[in-house]
Design a protein around this motif. Structure first.
Motif, short mmCIF file in Angstrom:
data_model
loop_
_atom_site.label_atom_id
_atom_site.label_comp_id
_atom_site.label_asym_id
_atom_site.label_seq_id
_atom_site.Cartn_x
_atom_site.Cartn_y
_atom_site.Cartn_z
N PRO A 439 2.38 -28.75 -26.08
CA PRO A 439 1.88 -27.57 -24.75
C PRO A 439 2.36 -25.99 -25.25
N LEU A 440 1.17 -24.80 -24.08
CA LEU A 440 1.23 -23.86 -24.34
C LEU A 440 2.80 -22.87 -24.07
N ASP A 441 3.36 -21.99 -24.04
CA ASP A 441 4.82 -21.45 -23.25
C ASP A 441 4.72 -20.44 -24.21
N GLU A 442 5.86 -19.13 -23.51
CA GLU A 442 5.80 -17.74 -23.62
C GLU A 442 5.61 -17.15 -25.13
N LYS A 443 6.19 -18.01 -25.84
CA LYS A 443 6.25 -17.62 -26.88
C LYS A 443 5.22 -17.98 -27.51
N ASP A 444 4.27 -18.74 -27.79
CA ASP A 444 2.92 -18.61 -27.84
C ASP A 444 2.05 -17.34 -27.67
N ALA A 445 2.80 -16.70 -26.90
CA ALA A 445 1.44 -15.10 -26.31
C ALA A 445 2.14 -15.05 -28.45
N ALA A 446 3.07 -14.57 -28.92
CA ALA A 446 3.40 -14.05 -30.44
C ALA A 446 2.28 -13.77 -30.93
N THR A 447 1.52 -15.64 -31.33
CA THR A 447 0.10 -15.54 -32.19
C THR A 447 -1.11 -16.25 -31.43
N LEU A 448 -1.40 -16.39 -30.08
CA LEU A 448 -3.00 -16.54 -29.52
C LEU A 448 -2.68 -15.51 -28.75
N GLY A 449 -1.55 -14.50 -28.47
CA GLY A 449 -2.19 -13.23 -26.87
C GLY A 449 -1.56 -13.55 -26.14
N ARG A 455 -4.48 -16.68 -18.74
CA ARG A 455 -5.75 -17.40 -18.75
C ARG A 455 -5.09 -19.05 -18.34
N ALA A 456 -3.94 -19.24 -19.12
CA ALA A 456 -3.94 -20.78 -19.02
C ALA A 456 -3.02 -20.43 -17.51
N ALA A 457 -2.81 -19.47 -17.07
CA ALA A 457 -2.37 -19.83 -15.34
C ALA A 457 -3.48 -20.26 -14.87
N GLU A 458 -4.62 -19.72 -14.54
CA GLU A 458 -5.87 -19.71 -14.13
C GLU A 458 -6.61 -21.45 -14.35
N GLU A 461 -7.89 -27.33 -15.25
CA GLU A 461 -7.56 -28.22 -16.57
C GLU A 461 -6.38 -27.98 -17.42
N LEU A 462 -5.75 -27.64 -16.86
CA LEU A 462 -4.25 -27.50 -17.41
C LEU A 462 -3.04 -28.18 -16.51
N GLU A 463 -2.31 -28.37 -16.59
CA GLU A 463 -1.17 -28.16 -15.25
C GLU A 463 0.67 -27.96 -15.98
N ARG A 464 0.90 -27.03 -15.03
CA ARG A 464 2.30 -26.56 -16.04
C ARG A 464 3.06 -27.63 -15.54
N THR A 465 4.08 -27.93 -16.77
CA THR A 465 4.75 -28.49 -16.48
C THR A 465 6.40 -28.06 -17.45
N PRO A 466 7.52 -28.53 -17.51
CA PRO A 466 8.85 -27.89 -18.36
C PRO A 466 8.37 -27.70 -19.47
N ALA A 467 7.91 -28.38 -20.39
CA ALA A 467 7.53 -27.89 -21.69
C ALA A 467 6.71 -27.37 -21.54
N GLY A 468 5.85 -26.24 -21.05
CA GLY A 468 4.71 -25.56 -21.27
C GLY A 468 3.10 -25.86 -20.45
N PHE A 469 2.09 -25.15 -20.69
CA PHE A 469 1.21 -25.61 -19.93
C PHE A 469 0.13 -27.16 -21.40
N VAL A 470 0.17 -28.30 -20.52
CA VAL A 470 -0.57 -29.59 -21.07
C VAL A 470 -1.70 -29.87 -20.89
N TRP A 471 -2.62 -30.57 -21.51
CA TRP A 471 -4.11 -30.16 -21.35
C TRP A 471 -3.56 -32.05 -19.73
N LYS A 472 -4.46 -32.06 -19.00
CA LYS A 472 -5.05 -32.88 -18.10
C LYS A 472 -6.14 -34.24 -18.80
N GLY A 473 -6.75 -33.54 -19.50
CA GLY A 473 -8.39 -34.46 -19.20
C GLY A 473 -7.97 -35.44 -20.70
N ARG A 474 -9.41 -36.23 -20.85
CA ARG A 474 -8.78 -36.72 -21.56
C ARG A 474 -9.83 -36.60 -23.04
N ASP A 475 -10.41 -35.84 -22.59
CA ASP A 475 -11.69 -35.55 -23.85
C ASP A 475 -10.47 -34.76 -25.19
#
Length: 748
Positions: A439-449, A455-458, A461-475
């Motif tokens: 899951p993607l959250d604010e602390k990942d800006a230090a590595t991913l930028g 972009r994750a918020a836009e 195919e990503l869903e915002r959850t308490p843990a952060g942005f998660v992948w909704k797809g199956r592949d």
């Protein structure tokens, strides 16, 4: 023309009209110091056993920086010992703590094989190196993950085979101390921008497993090594750039095949001249490597050379290129190292740092695209004494510019590599892949930028959850991305009769390369495209042997989206910004291989393609066009200037002519005036035209010089004609383009 004072075995070959330049590069004495006192004694004894009793000063600098915990990039010449510079800290760490893990990344499988072989020869106690790539048998993979402490792989495998399955790699990631990125200059443009995102994803997952690896990078000499390293890994790196290794004296020659038809600008074949040179050198017992720009060219030069030499010499010649089996390539490499081979014709697969022993001569057939690559190829010559380095110029405009202006090549600083990891078209799929991995959250800006989180918020195919942005797809989102392309959709090319897969073509190139009736080249063989199924994304082809090739006619439109920078330069308002480009293939021409003449033009309508990219554009003022303003002279003037500007832009951006597009029009609907556009050929742009904007004055100056010095009358492939012109090189006015550019320069 500077002439070498000392006669050499090749001296009599360099006396004809073909010699555009001949000069000497001086030798350089080595600067060495003893092995570091704090190097683990087991590593030191292994080095001494293989004959290494000291370090070049630049290797010692890299060691010290790595010991301080810094990321390091070593950017020195060919055969300067970059491998030892990054191996030392890794081998020392493993000798002290065998549970330590290191990951080595190479752009080609051959390089990984070469390094694995070299590491094995060191026999460092506790070192367990292994290659993990697409050729690794499935049953070996789990063993390597569990057992190996130095894993050699490539960015593609890291991207799709390691990071999405990080749960299997937990022990490796937890103990990951070093990541080595070799041949870092290769990671530029679209490929480099993808790799920058892959390395950021690696850093992020290493943190998840409580590791903070150091990065050790090695690069050919480029202008911005520190900037490139920071762009690739997202952290600063200490630059080690003073080469203290020895260098033999080297004779440098620019060879221009003789002009057969001055009116049309037709020259003798560069491939034929290269074969003549290769046959003469190898017959004299000189070990020679000849670099060609394509697989087909490498095969042809080999064939022409074999026809010129005796049977004994022919048996000691071999071609080397991608497309061979790993076993075939290993056998050629072994024969080279052991001195059994005298001559090799190669694509740039051998340009990179494979240890192929001591060579006397290096021939580059056609400028390889960058000064950095040319220096890398030439660096193969003269490992055991005085060497010979030759550039055989092709008829390409850039090659002919260098043949007429040798100092423009020989005194030119190496280029800067461009990487733009935050280009949304490249970044978005990596954001999806990262969210799949964890899951993607604010602390990942230090590595991913920061851009990745924006972009994750836009992305739907990503869903915002308490843990952060998660992948909704199956592949697996990583499987959608080709690191070597900006386009996620690709067409498959299949041989109709056998059903075998020949290759993949990006969607944006498919309409112009695998349309029905096109000639498709694969491993030097010709195939006729019988059917292109747009819905299935499949091109069906059949083998043929014909003496013609195909080139498409395209209609192109550009729309200015936003001018981000504007300045008054050379008497015009120069703009840089975002444009959208719409292209449609409307016909294709069949052209004779012999002279490029058009046999016929076949009408055809393919779907429109559109993409947004970066561009520069300008509208010449009326006084600059005085006497040129009447049609069709106006259109021919603008079109020829656009072509020649595109041909010379690779001098300032590490790119190929095929990475750049352009459009010229007598009236653009938004400017209302005659306008020239030059744009990045990849969606989103990768910084190519941004370099053009920064270097506009010298770019235009060299373009005008090319037009002044080209001996043809009305324009030829060495100046205004382009092999990728969407108008089939119709409406080109060389004299008008020269007049326009010279008038612009009068405002400098």
């Amino acid at each position: 023309m500077a002439v070498a004072p000392e006669t050499a075995k090749w001296a009599d070959l360099l006396e004809g009209e073909e010699i555009a330049y001949r000069g000497l590069e001086p030798s350089r004495r080595e600067r060495v110091e003893s092995l570091p006192d704090d190097l683990d004694p087991r590593v030191a004894s292994s080095l001494v056993a293989t004959g290494v009793t000291g370090l070049f000063v630049h290797q010692a600098e890299a060691w010290e920086a790595a010991r301080r915990g810094e990321n390091v990039v070593v950017t020195t010449g060919t055969a300067s010992g970059k491998s030892l510079a990054f191996n030392l800290p890794v081998l020392d760490a493993i000798a002290r703590a065998p549970k330590t893990r290191a990951l080595y990344l190479y752009p080609t499988k051959a390089l990984a094989q070469d390094q694995a072989r070299a590491l094995g020869e060191l026999r460092v106690k506790g070192l367990r190196q292994a290659i993990y790539d697409g050729d690794t048998p499935a049953e070996r993979r789990w063993q390597i993950r569990k057992w190996s402490n130095l894993i050699l792989t490539n960015p593609d495998m890291l991207h799709v085979g390691v990071l999405p399955h990080h749960d299997r790699w937990g022990d490796v990631l937890h103990n990951l101390r070093y990541v080595v990125v070799d041949e870092a200059h290769v990671y530029r443009g679209v490929f480099g921008s993808h790799v920058a995102n892959v390395l950021r994803r690696l850093r992020r997952l290493a943190r998840v497993y409580d590791a903070e690896p150091q990065f050790l990078l090695a690069s050919a000499t480029i202008a911005n090594a520190g900037e490139l390293a920071a762009a690739l890994i997202g952290e600063s790196a200490t630059v080690v750039e003073t080469d203290t290794s020895p260098k033999s004296e080297r004779e440098v020659v620019i060879w221009n095949p003789p002009l057969l038809d001055p009116e049309l600008g037709l020259r003798a074949s560069a491939l034929g001249d290269a074969a003549r040179l290769l046959s003469e050198l190898t017959t004299r017992g000189l070990r020679t490597i000849c670099f060609a720009k394509s697989r087909k060219a490498a095969e042809l030069i080999h064939r022409f050379t074999v026809e010129r030499v005796d049977a004994a010499t022919a048996g000691r010649l071999a071609p080397y290129r991608a497309g061979y089996t790993p076993e075939q390539r290993r056998a050629i490499e072994r024969r080279l190292v052991e001195g059994e081979l005298l001559g090799v014709t190669a694509t740039d697969a051998l340009e990179l740092g494979i240890d192929i022993g001591l060579l006397d001569c290096a021939i580059s057939v056609g400028f390889p695209g960058t000064v950095a690559s040319l220096r890398q190829q030439w660096g193969r010559a003269g490992r055991r004494g005085r060497g010979l380095a030759v550039l055989v110029a092709s008829e390409d405009a850039l090659d002919q510019f260098f043949a007429r202006e040798p100092e423009a090549l020989l005194s030119r600083n190496v280029e800067a590599a461009i990487v733009d990891h935050a280009n949304p078209r490249i970044l978005d799929p990596h954001v999806l892949a990262a969210a799949f991995e964890a899951p993607l959250d604010e602390k990942d800006a230090a590595t991913l930028g920061e851009a990745a989180l924006e972009r994750a918020a836009e992305l739907p195919e990503l869903e915002r959850t308490p843990a952060g942005f998660v992948w909704k797809g199956r592949d697996y989102p990583a499987a959608r991305i080709s690191l070597r392309s900006g386009d996620t959709e690709a067409y498959t090319v299949i041989e109709a009769e056998t059903g075998s897969l020949l290759g993949l073509v990006e969607r944006e190139r498919a309409y112009s390369t695998v349309h029905e009736g096109a000639i498709y080249l694969h491993l030097g063989e010709q195939y006729l495209v019988e059917e292109l199924d747009l819905r299935a994304g499949v091109a069906l082809v059949a083998p043929v042997r014909v003496d013609w090739y195909t080139q498409v006619k395209k209609e192109t439109e550009t729309a200015i989206e936003e001018a981000e920078r504007s300045a008054r330069r050379l008497g015009v308002d120069l703009h840089f910004g975002r444009v959208s480009v719409t292209e449609q293939v409307v016909a294709y021409a069949r052209k004779a291989v012999r002279d490029g003449s058009t046999i016929d033009v076949v009408p055809m309508l393919m779907p429109e393609t559109s993409f947004e990219t970066e561009a520069i554009w300008f509208s010449p003022e009326p006084e600059l066009l005085e006497g040129l303003e009447q049609m069709p002279k106006l259109l021919g003037t603008l079109h020829a200037a656009e072509h020649t500007l595109i041909a010379l832009l690779p001098l300032w951006a590490m790119c190929d002519r095929w990475d750049i597009g352009g459009l010229s029009t007598n009236v653009h609907p938004q400017t209302g005036r005659p306008t020239i556009f030059v744009y990045d050929g990849h969606a989103g742009g990768v910084g190519i035209t941004a370099r053009g904007f920064a270097s506009f004055e010298v770019w235009v100056e060299d373009t005008a010089l090319l037009l002044q010095r080209c001996p043809c009358t009305n324009g030829c492939p060495s100046c205004v004609q382009s092999p990728k012109c969407g108008n089939l090189n119709e409406m080109l006015d060389k004299a008008g383009a020269r007049t326009l550019l010279e008038r612009m320069l009068s405002h400098a």
